[in-house]
Scaffold this motif. Structure first.
Motif, PDB file in Angstrom:
ATOM      1  N   ALA A  45     -80.089 -13.744 -78.153  1.00 50.21           N
ATOM      2  CA  ALA A  45     -80.232 -14.305 -76.810  1.00 50.21           C
ATOM      3  C   ALA A  45     -80.821 -15.708 -76.867  1.00 50.21           C
ATOM      4  O   ALA A  45     -80.371 -16.622 -76.170  1.00 50.21           O
ATOM      5  CB  ALA A  45     -81.118 -13.398 -75.948  1.00 50.21           C
ATOM      6  N   ALA A  46     -81.833 -15.872 -77.740  1.00 54.10           N
ATOM      7  CA  ALA A  46     -82.453 -17.200 -77.881  1.00 54.10           C
ATOM      8  C   ALA A  46     -81.448 -18.203 -78.412  1.00 54.10           C
ATOM      9  O   ALA A  46     -81.387 -19.353 -77.961  1.00 54.10           O
ATOM     10  CB  ALA A  46     -83.662 -17.113 -78.813  1.00 54.10           C
ATOM     11  N   ALA A  47     -80.625 -17.767 -79.378  1.00 55.61           N
ATOM     12  CA  ALA A  47     -79.616 -18.661 -79.951  1.00 55.61           C
ATOM     13  C   ALA A  47     -78.584 -19.049 -78.903  1.00 55.61           C
ATOM     14  O   ALA A  47     -78.152 -20.202 -78.835  1.00 55.61           O
ATOM     15  CB  ALA A  47     -78.938 -17.998 -81.140  1.00 55.61           C
ATOM     16  N   VAL A  48     -78.180 -18.051 -78.083  1.00 54.07           N
ATOM     17  CA  VAL A  48     -77.206 -18.332 -77.030  1.00 54.07           C
ATOM     18  C   VAL A  48     -77.772 -19.319 -76.024  1.00 54.07           C
ATOM     19  O   VAL A  48     -77.116 -20.294 -75.645  1.00 54.07           O
ATOM     20  CB  VAL A  48     -76.778 -17.028 -76.322  1.00 54.07           C
ATOM     21  N   VAL A  49     -79.019 -19.076 -75.598  1.00 53.00           N
ATOM     22  CA  VAL A  49     -79.659 -19.973 -74.636  1.00 53.00           C
ATOM     23  C   VAL A  49     -79.795 -21.372 -75.220  1.00 53.00           C
ATOM     24  O   VAL A  49     -79.502 -22.374 -74.567  1.00 53.00           O
ATOM     25  CB  VAL A  49     -81.037 -19.428 -74.216  1.00 53.00           C
ATOM     26  N   THR A  50     -80.238 -21.428 -76.489  1.00 51.58           N
ATOM     27  CA  THR A  50     -80.376 -22.736 -77.151  1.00 51.58           C
ATOM     28  C   THR A  50     -79.038 -23.437 -77.242  1.00 51.58           C
ATOM     29  O   THR A  50     -78.937 -24.638 -76.984  1.00 51.58           O
ATOM     30  CB  THR A  50     -80.962 -22.561 -78.559  1.00 51.58           C
ATOM     31  N   GLY A  51     -78.000 -22.677 -77.604  1.00 53.36           N
ATOM     32  CA  GLY A  51     -76.660 -23.260 -77.699  1.00 53.36           C
ATOM     33  C   GLY A  51     -76.181 -23.799 -76.363  1.00 53.36           C
ATOM     34  O   GLY A  51     -75.598 -24.879 -76.289  1.00 53.36           O
ATOM     35  N   ILE A  52     -76.446 -23.031 -75.303  1.00 52.67           N
ATOM     36  CA  ILE A  52     -76.048 -23.477 -73.960  1.00 52.67           C
ATOM     37  C   ILE A  52     -76.793 -24.750 -73.584  1.00 52.67           C
ATOM     38  O   ILE A  52     -76.200 -25.702 -73.056  1.00 52.67           O
ATOM     39  CB  ILE A  52     -76.317 -22.369 -72.922  1.00 52.67           C
ATOM     40  N   LEU A  53     -78.092 -24.781 -73.871  1.00 56.33           N
ATOM     41  CA  LEU A  53     -78.888 -25.975 -73.540  1.00 56.33           C
ATOM     42  C   LEU A  53     -78.402 -27.188 -74.311  1.00 56.33           C
ATOM     43  O   LEU A  53     -78.270 -28.283 -73.756  1.00 56.33           O
ATOM     44  CB  LEU A  53     -80.368 -25.714 -73.843  1.00 56.33           C
ATOM     45  N   ILE A  54     -78.122 -27.000 -75.611  1.00 53.86           N
ATOM     46  CA  ILE A  54     -77.635 -28.116 -76.432  1.00 53.86           C
ATOM     47  C   ILE A  54     -76.281 -28.589 -75.917  1.00 53.86           C
ATOM     48  O   ILE A  54     -76.037 -29.779 -75.771  1.00 53.86           O
ATOM     49  CB  ILE A  54     -77.548 -27.707 -77.908  1.00 53.86           C
ATOM     50  N   THR A  55     -75.397 -27.614 -75.625  1.00 51.60           N
ATOM     51  CA  THR A  55     -74.069 -27.970 -75.131  1.00 51.60           C
ATOM     52  C   THR A  55     -74.159 -28.726 -73.821  1.00 51.60           C
ATOM     53  O   THR A  55     -73.480 -29.738 -73.620  1.00 51.60           O
ATOM     54  CB  THR A  55     -73.210 -26.706 -74.942  1.00 51.60           C
ATOM     55  N   ASN A  56     -75.007 -28.238 -72.915  1.00 47.01           N
ATOM     56  CA  ASN A  56     -75.171 -28.907 -71.630  1.00 47.01           C
ATOM     57  C   ASN A  56     -75.756 -30.296 -71.796  1.00 47.01           C
ATOM     58  O   ASN A  56     -75.357 -31.244 -71.112  1.00 47.01           O
ATOM     59  CB  ASN A  56     -76.046 -28.072 -70.693  1.00 47.01           C
ATOM     60  N   ASN A  57     -76.723 -30.421 -72.717  1.00 47.87           N
ATOM     61  CA  ASN A  57     -77.318 -31.733 -72.959  1.00 47.87           C
ATOM     62  C   ASN A  57     -76.281 -32.706 -73.502  1.00 47.87           C
ATOM     63  O   ASN A  57     -76.244 -33.876 -73.118  1.00 47.87           O
ATOM     64  CB  ASN A  57     -78.496 -31.618 -73.936  1.00 47.87           C
ATOM     65  N   GLN A  58     -75.447 -32.217 -74.425  1.00 46.56           N
ATOM     66  CA  GLN A  58     -74.396 -33.073 -74.975  1.00 46.56           C
ATOM     67  C   GLN A  58     -73.369 -33.417 -73.911  1.00 46.56           C
ATOM     68  O   GLN A  58     -72.913 -34.553 -73.819  1.00 46.56           O
ATOM     69  CB  GLN A  58     -73.722 -32.368 -76.156  1.00 46.56           C
ATOM     70  N   LYS A  59     -73.013 -32.423 -73.109  1.00 45.43           N
ATOM     71  CA  LYS A  59     -71.995 -32.646 -72.092  1.00 45.43           C
ATOM     72  C   LYS A  59     -72.465 -33.638 -71.037  1.00 45.43           C
ATOM     73  O   LYS A  59     -71.687 -34.433 -70.529  1.00 45.43           O
ATOM     74  CB  LYS A  59     -71.635 -31.309 -71.426  1.00 45.43           C
ATOM     75  N   ASN A  60     -73.755 -33.595 -70.736  1.00 49.02           N
ATOM     76  CA  ASN A  60     -74.282 -34.417 -69.652  1.00 49.02           C
ATOM     77  C   ASN A  60     -75.097 -35.608 -70.126  1.00 49.02           C
ATOM     78  O   ASN A  60     -75.846 -36.191 -69.357  1.00 49.02           O
ATOM     79  CB  ASN A  60     -75.156 -33.544 -68.733  1.00 49.02           C
ATOM     80  N   LYS A  61     -74.960 -35.966 -71.408  1.00 48.19           N
ATOM     81  CA  LYS A  61     -75.853 -37.001 -71.940  1.00 48.19           C
ATOM     82  C   LYS A  61     -75.609 -38.385 -71.340  1.00 48.19           C
ATOM     83  O   LYS A  61     -76.456 -39.255 -71.462  1.00 48.19           O
ATOM     84  CB  LYS A  61     -75.739 -37.068 -73.460  1.00 48.19           C
ATOM     85  N   THR A  62     -74.471 -38.593 -70.674  1.00 48.90           N
ATOM     86  CA  THR A  62     -74.246 -39.888 -70.020  1.00 48.90           C
ATOM     87  C   THR A  62     -74.897 -39.960 -68.642  1.00 48.90           C
ATOM     88  O   THR A  62     -74.957 -41.036 -68.051  1.00 48.90           O
ATOM     89  CB  THR A  62     -72.738 -40.161 -69.848  1.00 48.90           C
ATOM     90  N   GLU A  63     -75.382 -38.823 -68.144  1.00 54.93           N
ATOM     91  CA  GLU A  63     -75.926 -38.801 -66.786  1.00 54.93           C
ATOM     92  C   GLU A  63     -77.147 -39.711 -66.679  1.00 54.93           C
ATOM     93  O   GLU A  63     -78.104 -39.584 -67.429  1.00 54.93           O
ATOM     94  CB  GLU A  63     -76.297 -37.379 -66.381  1.00 54.93           C
ATOM     95  N   GLY A  64     -77.097 -40.641 -65.734  1.00 48.63           N
ATOM     96  CA  GLY A  64     -78.212 -41.552 -65.511  1.00 48.63           C
ATOM     97  C   GLY A  64     -78.365 -42.630 -66.566  1.00 48.63           C
ATOM     98  O   GLY A  64     -79.281 -43.458 -66.481  1.00 48.63           O
ATOM     99  N   MET A  65     -77.483 -42.652 -67.548  1.00 49.50           N
ATOM    100  CA  MET A  65     -77.596 -43.607 -68.641  1.00 49.50           C
ATOM    101  C   MET A  65     -77.107 -44.985 -68.203  1.00 49.50           C
ATOM    102  O   MET A  65     -76.109 -45.106 -67.497  1.00 49.50           O
ATOM    103  CB  MET A  65     -76.765 -43.116 -69.832  1.00 49.50           C
ATOM    104  N   GLN A  66     -77.821 -46.010 -68.599  1.00 47.83           N
ATOM    105  CA  GLN A  66     -77.348 -47.368 -68.380  1.00 47.83           C
ATOM    106  C   GLN A  66     -76.424 -47.743 -69.534  1.00 47.83           C
ATOM    107  O   GLN A  66     -76.819 -47.684 -70.696  1.00 47.83           O
ATOM    108  CB  GLN A  66     -78.522 -48.354 -68.311  1.00 47.83           C
ATOM    109  N   ILE A  67     -75.196 -48.099 -69.217  1.00 45.85           N
ATOM    110  CA  ILE A  67     -74.229 -48.408 -70.261  1.00 45.85           C
ATOM    111  C   ILE A  67     -74.650 -49.702 -70.961  1.00 45.85           C
ATOM    112  O   ILE A  67     -74.795 -50.739 -70.311  1.00 45.85           O
ATOM    113  CB  ILE A  67     -72.817 -48.582 -69.673  1.00 45.85           C
TER     114      ILE A  67
END
Length: 267
Positions: A45-67
Motif C-alpha cells: 500500500a505504501a509503495a502504491v501510494v508513493t508511486g501515485i504521488l511520484i506519478t502525480n508530481n511528475q505529471k503536474n511538475k509544470t504546474e505554476g512553473m515559470q518557463i
C-alpha cells in the motif's frame, strides 16, 4: 490404581501435552503469518501510494512553473505566413521546412541535436527555415490541448517578432508527453519574459486566435503524400519531426546532413 491404568493415564496426558504444544505452535505460526501478511499489505500500500504521488508530481511538475527563457538571436528576419513562420533571409539558397509539435519528444531531441547548427546557417544567410507547428500529439497532454495552445502562442509570438526565443524556450523546457503542458497564463508569462508587452499577444493566447488555421494546416499536412514515411511492418504515415526541402523529405541519419544540404544547393 493398577500399573496399566497409570500408564494409560500418563499416555493420555502426554498426548494432550503434545496437542497443546502443536496448537500453540500453530497459533504462533498463524499469528506470524497474519503479522507478515499485514506487513506485506502495508508495504504494498505504501509503495502504491508513493508511486501515485511520484506519478502525480511528475505529471503536474509544470504546474505554476515559470518557463525559463532560452535566448535566441533577434537579428534574424521573422515573418508569419498563415500557420507557418519563416525565419531567415528571403535570399537564402535553401528553405528548410520543419514540421514539429511542441510536445513531441523526438522533436525535442532533434532541437537539442541540431538547433545550434540550424541557427548558425540561418544567421549566415545560407538557410531559411519554415516552421510548421502542428497538433499531432494534442490529445497526449493531460489535460489535452497543449500542442494547440503552444502552436497558437508561437504564431502570436511571431507576429511580435519574438518567435525564435519563444520557440527555443518551449523546447528547452519541454513538458513530458502524457503529462501536464504549460497553461495559457504560463505561455503569456513566457511572452512577457522575452519582451512581448502587446495586449494583443495575451488576448490571442487566451482566445485561441490562430487555433483554426493551426488545425486546418495539420489536417492538410498529415494527408500530403510527399510527407508520408515508412514506419515499418508495411505502415506509412506522417510523423514529427519531418524535414523537407522543395517537398522532398530530408533524412537526418547522417550527422552532416545539414552541411551536405547547403553544399548541394550552393555547388
Amino acid at each position: 490404581m493398577g500399573g496399566a491404568q497409570r500408564n494409560a493415564r500418563k499416555r493420555k496426558q502426554e498426548l494432550a501435552a503434545q496437542r497443546a504444544v502443536l496448537a500453540a505452535r500453530k497459533a504462533k505460526s498463524d499469528r506470524n503469518k497474519i503479522i507478515i501478511t499485514v506487513a506485506v499489505v502495508v508495504v504494498i500500500a505504501a509503495a502504491v501510494v508513493t508511486g501515485i504521488l511520484i506519478t502525480n508530481n511528475q505529471k503536474n511538475k509544470t504546474e505554476g512553473m515559470q518557463i525559463p527563457v532560452n535566448k535566441a538571436s533577434e537579428q534574424v528576419q521573422v515573418k508569419r505566413d498563415g500557420a507557418t513562420v519563416l525565419v531567415g533571409k528571403d535570399s537564402a539558397k535553401v528553405t528548410l521546412d520543419v514540421y514539429e509539435d511542441f510536445l513531441c519528444p523526438a522533436c525535442g531531441q532533434f532541437e537539442g541535436a541540431y538547433a545550434t547548427q540550424i541557427d548558425k546557417k540561418v544567421e549566415e544567410g545560407s538557410v531559411r527555415v519554415r516552421y510548421h507547428m502542428l497538433t499531432l500529439l494534442n490529445d497526449r497532454s493531460d489535460p489535452p490541448g497543449y500542442s494547440l495552445d503552444s502552436a497558437n502562442a508561437a504564431l502570436l509570438a511571431a507576429d511580435e517578432g519574438k518567435f525564435p526565443a519563444f520557440h527555443a524556450s518551449l523546447f528547452k523546457a519541454q513538458p513530458e508527453e502524457g503529462a501536464r503542458g504549460y497553461d495559457k497564463d504560463q505561455l503569456i508569462k513566457l511572452g512577457q519574459d522575452i519582451g512581448i508587452d502587446s495586449p494583443a499577444f495575451a488576448d490571442g493566447v487566451r482566445t485561441g486566435k490562430y487555433n483554426q488555421i493551426v488545425e486546418d494546416a495539420y489536417q492538410q499536412v498529415a494527408k500530403d503524400p510527399k510527407l508520408q514515411q515508412d514506419f515499418g511492418k508495411g505502415q506509412r504515415g506522417f510523423g514529427t519531426p519531418t524535414l523537407a526541402v522543395d517537398g522532398r523529405i530530408v533524412q537526418t541519419d547522417d550527422p552532416e546532413w545539414l552541411n551536405k544540404l547547403t553544399s548541394q544547393q550552393t555547388g
